[in-house]
Write a protein that holds these residues in place. Structure first.
Motif, short mmCIF file in Angstrom:
data_model
loop_
_atom_site.label_atom_id
_atom_site.label_comp_id
_atom_site.label_asym_id
_atom_site.label_seq_id
_atom_site.Cartn_x
_atom_site.Cartn_y
_atom_site.Cartn_z
N ALA A 68 0.82 -1.22 0.00
CA ALA A 68 0.00 0.00 0.00
C ALA A 68 0.85 1.27 0.00
CB ALA A 68 -0.90 0.01 1.23
N SER A 69 2.13 1.14 -0.27
CA SER A 69 3.03 2.30 -0.15
C SER A 69 2.66 3.43 -1.12
CB SER A 69 4.48 1.86 -0.38
OG SER A 69 4.62 1.24 -1.67
N SER A 70 2.29 3.08 -2.36
CA SER A 70 1.94 4.13 -3.33
C SER A 70 0.67 4.85 -2.91
CB SER A 70 1.78 3.53 -4.73
OG SER A 70 0.72 2.58 -4.75
N ALA A 71 -0.30 4.08 -2.38
CA ALA A 71 -1.54 4.68 -1.91
C ALA A 71 -1.31 5.57 -0.69
CB ALA A 71 -2.55 3.59 -1.57
N ILE A 72 -0.38 5.13 0.17
CA ILE A 72 -0.05 5.94 1.35
C ILE A 72 0.61 7.24 0.93
CG2 ILE A 72 1.43 6.05 3.40
CD1 ILE A 72 0.91 3.02 3.73
N THR A 73 1.49 7.17 -0.07
CA THR A 73 2.13 8.38 -0.60
C THR A 73 1.08 9.34 -1.16
OG1 THR A 73 4.15 7.19 -1.16
CG2 THR A 73 3.77 9.28 -2.28
N GLU A 74 0.15 8.75 -1.92
CA GLU A 74 -0.95 9.56 -2.47
C GLU A 74 -1.78 10.19 -1.36
OE1 GLU A 74 -4.70 9.16 -5.59
OE2 GLU A 74 -3.64 7.38 -4.91
N MET A 75 -2.05 9.40 -0.31
CA MET A 75 -2.81 9.91 0.84
C MET A 75 -2.11 11.09 1.50
SD MET A 75 -5.27 9.74 3.13
CE MET A 75 -6.04 8.14 3.34
N ASN A 76 -0.80 10.99 1.69
CA ASN A 76 -0.04 12.07 2.33
C ASN A 76 -0.07 13.33 1.48
OD1 ASN A 76 0.65 10.50 4.55
ND2 ASN A 76 2.55 9.75 3.63
#
Length: 421
Positions: A68-76
């Motif tokens: 989920a790292s890309s989604a977390i980056t997008e979330m931030n």
């Protein structure tokens, strides 16, 4: 304060009102900032919806054991932009609110358009100007001879415009105050005894700031304003409150000392009682249903005129033109009494309708009986009356050839004397 939606939907009407009142036009600035404000709100709502979607996506990916790292980056990134928008929105909102305070109330359609007092419309005259076979004296000659008002010692103790009322002069002043309050009570006004200092929020609520700061005395250490009229504390009495519809109209009468710097008025009718820095006044304030506010204005005007008629003082009433009315009013009448010793008209009362302008600033509403919806009340106020010029006219009108002054019969029960000599 005008509603932002009203400004947006009636831009030309608001601009015409600003021009008619000769105020600074900030409408275009307000509308530009409003567009920015709404764009920020829309972008923020879109990003917050996206944040919720991404958050759900992260939960699903983690639950299935995925990366989920890309989604977390997008979330931030979304969170960071939301925070920036909230900060920008706060700044723009503060700018809009500050500019809204500079927009005057829109004159009522019945108000004559004009720029000078000469364009006011006389609507009524009562009484006959005094005609006698002796030379009438101005009130300052009478007060000196009768030793009832001491301007010299007032100037020594405080400064010009702060007189002492002495002996029968003090009793006459007190008698007029009580007479005005008793008459107001007979007409359904509840009496209030208000504080003489108010905080900044109260001064802003009635429109004294940011419009009339230069006319007000300020207790700077505490941040309090000395009231220029009882309108300020009495109108704020119900700030942030909601009336039931059946309670309206609510109307108050209040005596207070009033304090005005009168900046820029030097040399303009300042002699004697004509223009003081401290003076007594009885004020009438109304909170009414919007559908009845102009009927209530006529009633308010009648209440003030009635007092002059009981005193037997000739007077006239004028409807103020757009350029000679205040920042906050939609419609205003001025009452002037005839001072025969000076051979001039002296203003003793202003009766005004503000519609929802003040109520919106003070957040005073009523609950509509049929719908339960909350709407802003309309506020009105009028002087009934300002004492210095009433006293001046009374002394000049009721003087005798010997320099005595006859007390009007309606006041004698209060003064306990019939003649000032």
């Amino acid at each position: 304060m005008l509603d932002l939606k009203f400004i947006r939907e009636h831009t030309e009407l608001v601009k015409q009102g600003i021009k008619a009142k000769r105020e600074v036009d900030n409408v275009d600035k307000i509308l530009l900032l409003d567009e920015q404000r709404r764009a920020f709100i829309q972008e923020g709502e879109t990003l917050k919806a996206k944040r919720n979607d991404v958050s759900a996506k992260i939960g699903q990916v983690k639950k299935s054991g995925g990366d989920a790292s890309s989604a977390i980056t997008e979330m931030n990134e979304v969170k960071s932009r939301i925070q920036a928008i909230d900060e920008e929105l706060k700044v723009v909102q503060e700018q809009v609110e500050a500019l809204l305070l500079t927009v005057p109330n829109v004159p009522h359609s019945s108000v004559p358009v004009g720029a000078t007092p000469g364009e006011n419309k006389e609507v009524s005259v009562w009484g006959e100007k005094l005609s006698v076979d002796f030379e009438l004296k101005p009130h300052w000659d009478l007060t000196d001879k009768l030793s009832i008002i001491d301007f010299t010692r007032g100037a020594k103790v405080t400064g010009a415009g702060f007189p002492f009322y002495v002996g029968k002069g003090a009793i006459l002043e007190r008698s007029l105050i009580n007479f005005f309050l008793d008459q107001a009570a007979e007409r359904g006004y509840k009496e209030l005894a208000p504080p003489l200092l108010v905080n900044e929020e109260s001064a802003r609520g009635t429109g004294q700031i940011p419009d009339k700061e230069d006319l007000m005395y300020i207790a700077e250490r505490e941040g309090y304003y000395m009231i220029p009229t009882a309108e300020v504390p009495v109108s704020n009495f119900h700030r942030k409150e909601v009336f039931e519809e059946k309670e309206l109209p609510v109307q108050y009468a209040a005596y207070s000392a009033c304090f005005r710097r009168e900046a820029g008025s030097y040399g303009k009718d300042v002699r004697g009682l004509n223009r003081l820095h401290q003076f007594d006044k009885v004020e009438l304030v109304k909170f009414v249903l919007p559908t009845r506010s102009y009927e209530e204005l006529e009633s308010l005007r009648s209440d003030a005129e009635h007092l002059l008629q009981l005193l037997g003082l000739p007077h006239r009433t004028s409807l103020m033109c757009t350029g000679d009315m205040g920042f906050t009013q939609t419609k205003k009448y001025d009452l002037e009494v005839w001072a025969p010793g000076q051979k001039k008209w002296l203003e003793v009362s202003s009766c005004s309708n503000f519609e929802a302008f003040q109520a919106r600033r003070m957040n005073i509403k009523y609950k509509v009986k049929e719908t339960g919806k909350q709407e802003f009340v309309h506020t009105l106020n009028g002087s009934a009356l300002a004492l210095p010029r009433v006293v001046a006219a009374l002394l000049e009108h009721y003087q005798t050839p010997e320099g005595k002054v006859i007390v009007p019969k309606v006041l004698q029960a209060y003064t306990k004397f019939a003649v000032i000599e």
